[in-house]
Write a protein that holds these residues in place. Structure first.
Motif, PDB file in Angstrom:
ATOM      1  N   MET B 274      86.764  41.152 148.039  1.00  0.00           N
ATOM      2  CA  MET B 274      88.082  41.371 147.462  1.00  0.00           C
ATOM      3  C   MET B 274      88.217  40.566 146.179  1.00  0.00           C
ATOM      4  SD  MET B 274      91.645  40.852 149.388  1.00  0.00           S
ATOM      5  CE  MET B 274      91.319  39.105 149.431  1.00  0.00           C
ATOM      6  N   GLN B 275      87.741  39.301 146.241  1.00  0.00           N
ATOM      7  CA  GLN B 275      87.810  38.448 145.060  1.00  0.00           C
ATOM      8  C   GLN B 275      87.020  39.041 143.894  1.00  0.00           C
ATOM      9  OE1 GLN B 275      86.770  35.187 147.497  1.00  0.00           O
ATOM     10  NE2 GLN B 275      88.865  35.461 148.226  1.00  0.00           N
ATOM     11  N   SER B 276      85.897  39.694 144.203  1.00  0.00           N
ATOM     12  CA  SER B 276      85.089  40.229 143.104  1.00  0.00           C
ATOM     13  C   SER B 276      85.626  41.581 142.615  1.00  0.00           C
ATOM     14  CB  SER B 276      83.631  40.344 143.543  1.00  0.00           C
ATOM     15  OG  SER B 276      83.544  41.119 144.719  1.00  0.00           O
ATOM     16  N   GLY B 277      86.771  41.998 143.140  1.00  0.00           N
ATOM     17  CA  GLY B 277      87.440  43.181 142.599  1.00  0.00           C
ATOM     18  C   GLY B 277      86.913  44.508 143.105  1.00  0.00           C
ATOM     19  N   LEU B 278      86.031  44.502 144.125  1.00  0.00           N
ATOM     20  CA  LEU B 278      85.494  45.762 144.610  1.00  0.00           C
ATOM     21  C   LEU B 278      86.496  46.523 145.479  1.00  0.00           C
ATOM     22  CD1 LEU B 278      81.855  44.616 145.354  1.00  0.00           C
ATOM     23  CD2 LEU B 278      82.577  46.199 143.579  1.00  0.00           C
ATOM     24  N   ILE B 279      87.404  45.782 146.108  1.00  0.00           N
ATOM     25  CA  ILE B 279      88.505  46.442 146.810  1.00  0.00           C
ATOM     26  C   ILE B 279      89.799  45.758 146.396  1.00  0.00           C
ATOM     27  CG2 ILE B 279      87.249  47.326 148.830  1.00  0.00           C
ATOM     28  CD1 ILE B 279      88.227  44.820 150.332  1.00  0.00           C
ATOM     29  N   PRO B 280      90.895  46.506 146.321  1.00  0.00           N
ATOM     30  CA  PRO B 280      92.147  45.925 145.845  1.00  0.00           C
ATOM     31  C   PRO B 280      92.695  44.861 146.795  1.00  0.00           C
ATOM     32  CG  PRO B 280      92.268  48.340 145.922  1.00  0.00           C
ATOM     33  CD  PRO B 280      91.012  47.951 146.593  1.00  0.00           C
ATOM     34  N   SER B 281      92.668  45.142 148.093  1.00  0.00           N
ATOM     35  CA  SER B 281      93.180  44.157 149.046  1.00  0.00           C
ATOM     36  C   SER B 281      92.651  44.491 150.429  1.00  0.00           C
ATOM     37  CB  SER B 281      94.711  44.181 149.077  1.00  0.00           C
ATOM     38  OG  SER B 281      95.157  45.347 149.757  1.00  0.00           O
ATOM     39  N   LEU B 282      92.663  43.498 151.330  1.00  0.00           N
ATOM     40  CA  LEU B 282      92.222  43.750 152.702  1.00  0.00           C
ATOM     41  C   LEU B 282      93.134  44.773 153.369  1.00  0.00           C
ATOM     42  CD1 LEU B 282      91.288  40.206 154.071  1.00  0.00           C
ATOM     43  CD2 LEU B 282      89.748  42.037 153.366  1.00  0.00           C
ATOM     44  N   ARG B 283      94.444  44.680 153.038  1.00  0.00           N
ATOM     45  CA  ARG B 283      95.399  45.607 153.659  1.00  0.00           C
ATOM     46  C   ARG B 283      95.107  47.041 153.281  1.00  0.00           C
ATOM     47  NH1 ARG B 283     101.470  44.075 152.952  1.00  0.00           N
ATOM     48  NH2 ARG B 283     101.729  46.194 153.695  1.00  0.00           N
ATOM     49  N   GLU B 284      94.784  47.215 152.010  1.00  0.00           N
ATOM     50  CA  GLU B 284      94.468  48.571 151.578  1.00  0.00           C
ATOM     51  C   GLU B 284      93.192  49.065 152.261  1.00  0.00           C
ATOM     52  OE1 GLU B 284      95.157  50.149 147.929  1.00  0.00           O
ATOM     53  OE2 GLU B 284      93.423  51.501 147.937  1.00  0.00           O
ATOM     54  N   TYR B 285      92.223  48.166 152.384  1.00  0.00           N
ATOM     55  CA  TYR B 285      90.970  48.555 153.036  1.00  0.00           C
ATOM     56  C   TYR B 285      91.237  48.983 154.470  1.00  0.00           C
ATOM     57  CZ  TYR B 285      86.384  48.555 155.114  1.00  0.00           C
ATOM     58  OH  TYR B 285      85.264  48.944 155.794  1.00  0.00           O
ATOM     59  N   SER B 286      91.994  48.142 155.213  1.00  0.00           N
ATOM     60  CA  SER B 286      92.184  48.482 156.629  1.00  0.00           C
ATOM     61  C   SER B 286      93.077  49.713 156.782  1.00  0.00           C
ATOM     62  CB  SER B 286      92.714  47.289 157.417  1.00  0.00           C
ATOM     63  OG  SER B 286      93.828  46.761 156.794  1.00  0.00           O
ATOM     64  N   ARG B 287      93.973  49.933 155.829  1.00  0.00           N
ATOM     65  CA  ARG B 287      94.816  51.128 155.892  1.00  0.00           C
ATOM     66  C   ARG B 287      93.961  52.399 155.835  1.00  0.00           C
ATOM     67  NH1 ARG B 287      97.733  54.154 152.581  1.00  0.00           N
ATOM     68  NH2 ARG B 287      96.957  53.152 150.700  1.00  0.00           N
ATOM     69  N   LEU B 288      92.832  52.313 155.107  1.00  0.00           N
ATOM     70  CA  LEU B 288      91.994  53.504 154.949  1.00  0.00           C
ATOM     71  C   LEU B 288      90.802  53.546 155.912  1.00  0.00           C
ATOM     72  CD1 LEU B 288      91.921  53.709 151.053  1.00  0.00           C
ATOM     73  CD2 LEU B 288      93.061  55.293 152.609  1.00  0.00           C
ATOM     74  N   TYR B 289      90.257  52.388 156.244  1.00  0.00           N
ATOM     75  CA  TYR B 289      88.958  52.397 156.943  1.00  0.00           C
ATOM     76  C   TYR B 289      88.913  51.636 158.258  1.00  0.00           C
ATOM     77  CZ  TYR B 289      87.284  54.524 152.664  1.00  0.00           C
ATOM     78  OH  TYR B 289      87.111  55.369 151.619  1.00  0.00           O
ATOM     79  N   GLU B 290      90.004  50.975 158.648  1.00  0.00           N
ATOM     80  CA  GLU B 290      89.955  50.260 159.923  1.00  0.00           C
ATOM     81  C   GLU B 290      89.791  51.256 161.073  1.00  0.00           C
ATOM     82  OE1 GLU B 290      92.471  47.166 162.740  1.00  0.00           O
ATOM     83  OE2 GLU B 290      93.481  48.136 161.063  1.00  0.00           O
ATOM     84  N   ILE B 291      88.910  50.928 162.031  1.00  0.00           N
ATOM     85  CA  ILE B 291      88.744  51.787 163.208  1.00  0.00           C
ATOM     86  C   ILE B 291      89.797  51.366 164.229  1.00  0.00           C
ATOM     87  CG2 ILE B 291      87.176  52.602 165.018  1.00  0.00           C
ATOM     88  CD1 ILE B 291      86.331  53.358 162.143  1.00  0.00           C
ATOM     89  N   THR B 292      90.825  52.209 164.349  1.00  0.00           N
ATOM     90  CA  THR B 292      91.886  51.974 165.322  1.00  0.00           C
ATOM     91  C   THR B 292      91.727  52.986 166.455  1.00  0.00           C
ATOM     92  OG1 THR B 292      93.338  53.545 164.230  1.00  0.00           O
ATOM     93  CG2 THR B 292      93.489  51.251 163.496  1.00  0.00           C
ATOM     94  N   ALA B 293      92.453  52.745 167.541  1.00  0.00           N
ATOM     95  CA  ALA B 293      92.357  53.645 168.691  1.00  0.00           C
ATOM     96  C   ALA B 293      92.735  55.069 168.278  1.00  0.00           C
ATOM     97  CB  ALA B 293      93.265  53.149 169.808  1.00  0.00           C
ATOM     98  N   GLU B 294      93.735  55.159 167.421  1.00  0.00           N
ATOM     99  CA  GLU B 294      94.220  56.470 166.980  1.00  0.00           C
ATOM    100  C   GLU B 294      93.144  57.214 166.171  1.00  0.00           C
ATOM    101  OE1 GLU B 294      97.665  57.644 163.948  1.00  0.00           O
ATOM    102  OE2 GLU B 294      98.207  56.031 165.362  1.00  0.00           O
ATOM    103  N   ARG B 295      92.518  56.482 165.245  1.00  0.00           N
ATOM    104  CA  ARG B 295      91.492  57.134 164.406  1.00  0.00           C
ATOM    105  C   ARG B 295      90.223  57.436 165.184  1.00  0.00           C
ATOM    106  NH1 ARG B 295      92.497  53.075 159.367  1.00  0.00           N
ATOM    107  NH2 ARG B 295      94.420  54.080 158.657  1.00  0.00           N
ATOM    108  N   LEU B 296      89.955  56.625 166.201  1.00  0.00           N
ATOM    109  CA  LEU B 296      88.755  56.858 166.999  1.00  0.00           C
ATOM    110  C   LEU B 296      88.812  58.228 167.669  1.00  0.00           C
ATOM    111  CD1 LEU B 296      86.103  55.595 167.866  1.00  0.00           C
ATOM    112  CD2 LEU B 296      87.294  54.480 169.755  1.00  0.00           C
ATOM    113  N   ARG B 297      90.028  58.755 167.863  1.00  0.00           N
ATOM    114  CA  ARG B 297      90.168  60.082 168.474  1.00  0.00           C
ATOM    115  C   ARG B 297      89.653  61.194 167.562  1.00  0.00           C
ATOM    116  NH1 ARG B 297      94.501  57.652 171.470  1.00  0.00           N
ATOM    117  NH2 ARG B 297      96.092  57.854 169.880  1.00  0.00           N
ATOM    118  N   TRP B 298      89.423  60.862 166.284  1.00  0.00           N
ATOM    119  CA  TRP B 298      88.825  61.858 165.369  1.00  0.00           C
ATOM    120  C   TRP B 298      87.347  62.091 165.709  1.00  0.00           C
ATOM    121  CZ3 TRP B 298      90.980  58.991 160.449  1.00  0.00           C
ATOM    122  CH2 TRP B 298      92.377  59.203 160.385  1.00  0.00           C
TER     123      TRP B 298
END
Lengths: 180, 354
Positions: B274-298
């Motif tokens: 995040m510090q090196s600017g490759l992702i805007p923020s951890l929150r944004e990353y997890s909003r798109l790519y975190e494996i949650t129970a809901e997304r695992l159903r995909w």
């Protein structure tokens, strides 16, 4: 090259039945007996002996399979590693009579490794050894309790025990080099 | 096959097993050892592993799992062999599982870290590994922050070298334990759809897994932000058609990637990305790519969830997923000991000077 059939399928079946009777006689019944076959051909032999015992005693006998490759005394000397298979000991062997089963008894080093491997699973009351062929040339103080056939051999001969389960048919062959 | 051919085959195998043919022992001196076709001395990456070699590792690891289930999992197999773990980077599971694996096989294991050793006094890598060899180390397990360091060690020391992770480059034992976990859970790796989610760019785990999964016949999809996927991945190199790169599909949309997945492998997101600017923020990353129970159903209903650890719960994986029945994460760690036992057994260490 000469391959001589030492035991036919009928000979082997008779030997298996006799060994089964001897084991039961020796142990005064089949209760408390566990058969443990040494991978790979000892395992099907152990199953056959168990089937024979169940046939005339009506008692099921637990059958296990033992891998000895991790206990071999010649591992550093071998150029290639032997295949390792899962051991499976289906029951508690503490205070039981364990009969180790193998196809050929030769130097006794496999039996030594098997005794060592069995130790990892418990302390049986007694351990005995059953083999289809005893071909002599022992290098360790080990003797079999039950033998299908005593077969005097020279060291440059080969003994193959073939089983329907692993080789498609039952027979014991003696292969002697130099007698073409 | 007639009996004659078979007998002769067996003797050939025995002679191969005896190597030089100078053995005084006749064939069948002991039970047929059924020698494995394994010649590898070092394990540095999986890029040159054949499917057969992978199968041998997994089969041997399966037997080792049985050993680990015993009351006293200790064997005499590697008695007299000395293993050193030489770690220039932090590690819990890789180092601890190598140590336990070595001890279960009866080897002596010593641990050397860069901190607290002569490395702090400026000793070079080559001098350190030579010193370890001189005190009798047969097998060297190494982790280093520079890619290629274990290759350098293997060239300069007469000991077997196992790569415990080098830079962004490779982590072969992790990839093998991942393959073993998939095989145990799903029965087979071949034909499975495996989706690797997260920071592929900086992940040695992902790189070794691409080679291993590809050799084992899996269908591989990588998914993550474009900045964390190496350029050229999934592109067939027309200039070098002879070079065999793993066949990978790249997908930036998680839902699309997870569709029909048998395995979801998520990777640790390193906070410094995040510090090196490759992702805007951890929150944004997890909003798109975190494996949650809901997304695992995909993914497929009983898809296996994996993570090489250590986890950032709530960033790349939700805690309820990490500890769910679909998770193989704890099993990965246990399997790691079995796979490392298999490798220590197979590579046979350095031959003692004879």
């Amino acid at each position: 090259m000469a391959d001589k059939v030492i035991m036919s399928d009928a000979d082997m079946q008779r030997a298996i039945r006799r060994i089964a009777h001897e084991i039961v006689e020796h142990s005064r019944g089949a209760s408390g007996v566990v058969l443990v076959g040494v991978h790979s051909r000892g395992a099907p032999l152990a199953r056959r002996i168990a089937t024979a015992i169940q046939g005339f005693e009506g008692v099921p006998v637990p059958v296990g399979a033992l891998d000895i490759s991790l206990h071999r005394d010649d591992l550093p000397r071998l150029a290639a590693r032997p295949r390792v298979q899962r051991s499976h000991i289906p029951t508690d062997i503490n205070d039981k009579t364990v009969v180790l089963v193998d196809d050929v008894l030769y130097t006794g080093r496999t039996a030594r490794a098997a005794l060592d491997a069995l130790n990892d699973f418990g302390r049986p009351r007694r351990i005995m050894l059953a083999v289809m062929v005893d071909r002599g040339h022992r290098e360790l103080p080990i003797r079999p309790d039950f033998v299908g056939r005593n077969l005097p051999t020279s060291r440059d001969e080969l003994v193959s025990v073939e089983l329907a389960e692993t080789d498609g048919n039952d027979r014991v062959l003696l292969h002697s080099p130099g007698r073409d | 096959m007639n009996g004659l051919t078979r007998t002769v085959d067996r003797r050939d195998q025995q002679e191969a097993a005896n190597g030089t043919g100078m053995s005084t022992r006749p064939p069948q001196a002991t039970a047929e050892p059924s020698p494995l076709p394994w010649t590898r001395r070092h394990v540095l990456d999986l890029d040159d592993f054949t499917p057969d070699e992978i199968a041998i590792v997994l089969e041997t690891a399966d037997a080792m799992r049985e050993v680990l289930g015993r009351e006293v999992p200790r064997l005499p197999t590697l008695r007299g062999t000395t293993i050193a773990t030489l770690f220039y980077e932090a590690s819990t599971r890789t180092r601890a599982s190598f140590e336990l694996a070595g001890k279960a096989l009866g080897a002596d294991v010593i641990n050397v870290s860069s901190s607290g050793s002569s490395v702090e006094k400026g000793e070079s890598l080559i001098d350190t590994v030579r010193t370890l060899r001189a005190i009798g180390v047969d097998i060297l397990v190494m982790r280093h922050s520079n890619s290629g360091a274990p290759y350098l060690a293997a060239r300069h020391v007469d000991a077997a070298v196992l790569n415990g992770g080098d830079g962004w480059h490779a982590h072969p034992t992790q990839a093998l334990l991942d393959l073993f976990t998939i095989q145990r859970r799903l029965g087979n790796v071949r034909g499975c759809k495996v989706v690797i989610v997260g920071d592929i760019m900086h992940s040695r785990v992902a790189r070794s897994n691409l080679w291993g999964l590809s050799a084992a016949g899996a269908e591989i999809v990588v998914c993550g932000p474009p900045t964390l996927i190496p350029a050229g991945l999934g592109v067939i190199d027309e200039a070098e058609p002879g070079r065999c790169l793993p066949h990978v599909t790249v997908c930036h949309d998680l839902r699309e990637a997870l569709d029909g997945a048998d395995v979801v492998m998520t990777l640790r997101l390193q906070k410094e990305r995040m510090q090196s600017g490759l992702i805007p923020s951890l929150r944004e990353y997890s909003r798109l790519y975190e494996i949650t129970a809901e997304r695992l159903r995909w993914a497929k209903p009983d898809a296996l969830v994996m993570h090489p650890g250590p986890m950032n719960e709530g960033v790349e994986i939700a805690p309820d997923v990490a500890y769910s029945v679909q998770s193989g994460i704890e099993e990965q760690v246990t399997n790691g000991v079995a796979v490392r036992m298999a490798l220590l057994y197979l590579i046979r260490g350095g031959k003692r000077a004879a």
